[in-house]
Design an enzyme around this catalytic site. Structure first.
Site, PDB file in Angstrom:
ATOM      1  N   ASN A 234      -4.180  12.903   0.606  1.00 46.70           N
ATOM      2  CA  ASN A 234      -5.558  13.385   0.475  1.00 46.70           C
ATOM      3  C   ASN A 234      -5.781  14.666   1.264  1.00 46.70           C
ATOM      4  OD1 ASN A 234      -6.607  11.488  -1.303  1.00 46.70           O
ATOM      5  ND2 ASN A 234      -7.215  10.074   0.311  1.00 46.70           N
TER       6      ASN A 234
ATOM      7  N   HIS B  31      -8.697  14.799  -2.797  1.00 45.01           N
ATOM      8  CA  HIS B  31      -8.964  13.423  -3.241  1.00 45.01           C
ATOM      9  C   HIS B  31      -8.672  13.211  -4.725  1.00 45.01           C
ATOM     10  CE1 HIS B  31     -10.628  11.795   0.480  1.00 45.01           C
ATOM     11  NE2 HIS B  31     -11.160  12.987   0.679  1.00 45.01           N
TER      12      HIS B  31
ATOM     13  N   GLU C 239      -6.011   2.377  -0.887  1.00 42.99           N
ATOM     14  CA  GLU C 239      -4.653   2.496  -1.422  1.00 42.99           C
ATOM     15  C   GLU C 239      -3.883   1.197  -1.324  1.00 42.99           C
ATOM     16  OE1 GLU C 239      -4.203   3.676   2.955  1.00 42.99           O
ATOM     17  OE2 GLU C 239      -5.765   3.595   1.434  1.00 42.99           O
TER      18      GLU C 239
ATOM     19  N   ASP D 126      -6.417  10.314  -6.138  1.00 43.03           N
ATOM     20  CA  ASP D 126      -6.776   9.365  -7.196  1.00 43.03           C
ATOM     21  C   ASP D 126      -5.667   9.245  -8.235  1.00 43.03           C
ATOM     22  OD1 ASP D 126      -9.174   8.852  -5.992  1.00 43.03           O
ATOM     23  OD2 ASP D 126     -10.395  10.027  -7.387  1.00 43.03           O
TER      24      ASP D 126
ATOM     25  N   ASP E  81       0.825  -1.201   0.000  1.00 43.57           N
ATOM     26  CA  ASP E  81       0.000   0.000   0.000  1.00 43.57           C
ATOM     27  C   ASP E  81       0.861   1.253   0.000  1.00 43.57           C
ATOM     28  OD1 ASP E  81       0.815   0.459   2.599  1.00 43.57           O
ATOM     29  OD2 ASP E  81      -1.139   0.137   3.504  1.00 43.57           O
TER      30      ASP E  81
END
Length: 318
Positions: free
Chosen positions: A202, A207, A237, A211, A194
């Site tokens: 974020n 956000h 993630e 992304d 991750d």
């Protein structure tokens, strides 16, 4: 009106109908010489009936599969029965351009074909009639539906943001790989990884930038994998990779390559350039896990150890 005149008129109507009907009509003798060629065939081929009469069909249409049509005609003549083939078996017999405005996306006319025996006065089959039906509209509609269904099936298996396998599909592959190991015993490894400090990405950049980082992670990881490997987005993630026929050391080398590629890259988002790292946990499958979930749990424990050990590293479960 005299009988002969009525018969002549009926014959004229019949010929007129055969010329104007929206079906191709071709009569061949058993040597494949054209005996009749209606208006439909003239319009789509650009060849008049007078020019093609008594010519062998294969000479003027070399694209026609000669061996295939010969087998079909021989069977029709021998058994004195019709044969039928659809566009799904063979898209077309005659390579005619598609001229329908509704289905202009198709290059060629899709065709259904009926081959009927024509008997002479002795009852023997002397000729055959090919009836060519333009089914481009039907074929186009079905092909479009099939493409839509394929797309829906793909969407149901993939993660919308990254294009990777989604969690459910990927877990099913983990289960299948676990069963394959139990049967064949070949080395296989699982990696879970991750993004480090993703919440800060974020919080600091929003956000949408987050992304972009997730998509970059997916693309970078996938570009460093082999064709036999399977990567999925496990959630948020977090990602997972199945590495078939790969021991822990081989998996570590692959995952180190992914980790280094991500560490050395910068994601150019609309907000700001973002540099980040990932942590990776690996578990080579052995005989001890009871099921695929236990195998995944071991890879997750190795990932936790990578986090606890300072992040931006690869840890193998021991």
């Amino acid at each position: 009106m005299a009988t002969n005149e009525l018969e002549a008129q009926s014959f004229h109507w019949l010929v007129d109908m055969l010329e104007s009907v929206e079906v191709g009509l071709v009569v061949l003798d058993l040597d494949f010489r054209v005996q009749a060629w209606n208006g439909f065939m003239e319009n789509h081929s650009g060849i008049t009936a007078s020019k093609i009469r008594n010519r062998v069909i294969f000479e003027l249409f070399p694209d026609i599969p000669e061996a295939w049509l010969t087998r079909k005609v021989d069977a029709v003549a021998l058994l004195n029965t019709r044969a039928f083939t659809s566009w799904e078996q063979r898209p077309y017999l005659f390579r005619f351009r598609n001229t329908r405005p509704i289905t202009g996306t198709e290059d060629y006319m899709y065709q259904n074909l009926t081959i009927s025996p024509l008997s002479g006065s002795t009852g023997q089959v002397e000729k055959v009639c090919l009836m060519v039906y333009d089914v481009t509209d039907i074929a186009t509609g079905k092909r479009a539906l099939e493409r839509a269904n394929e797309q829906l099936a793909k969407l149901s298996m993939t993660d919308r943001l990254t294009g990777l396998l989604n969690r459910g599909t990927w877990e099913n592959l983990v289960d299948a790989e676990f069963e394959r190991f139990r049967r064949y015993g070949q080395a296989t490894s699982l990696a879970m990884f991750d993004i480090d400090f993703f919440k800060k990405v974020n919080d600091n950049h929003g956000h949408l930038a987050g992304d972009e980082v997730i998509k970059h992670t997916a693309a970078t990881a996938k570009s460093n994998l082999r064709q036999s490997d399977s990567i999925g987005r496990y959630g948020g993630e977090e990602f997972g990779i199945i590495l078939p026929e790969t021991d822990a050391e081989g998996a570590r080398i692959i995952c180190e390559r992914i980790r280094e590629s991500i560490e050395q890259s910068i994601v150019q988002t609309s907000v700001a350039p973002i540099q980040y790292t990932v942590s990776v946990g690996i578990s080579q499958l052995t005989g001890s896990p009871e099921n695929h979930m236990t195998w995944m749990q071991r890879a997750d424990e190795a990932l936790y150890a990578a986090k606890k050990g300072g992040r931006n590293r690869v840890v193998v479960f021991e």
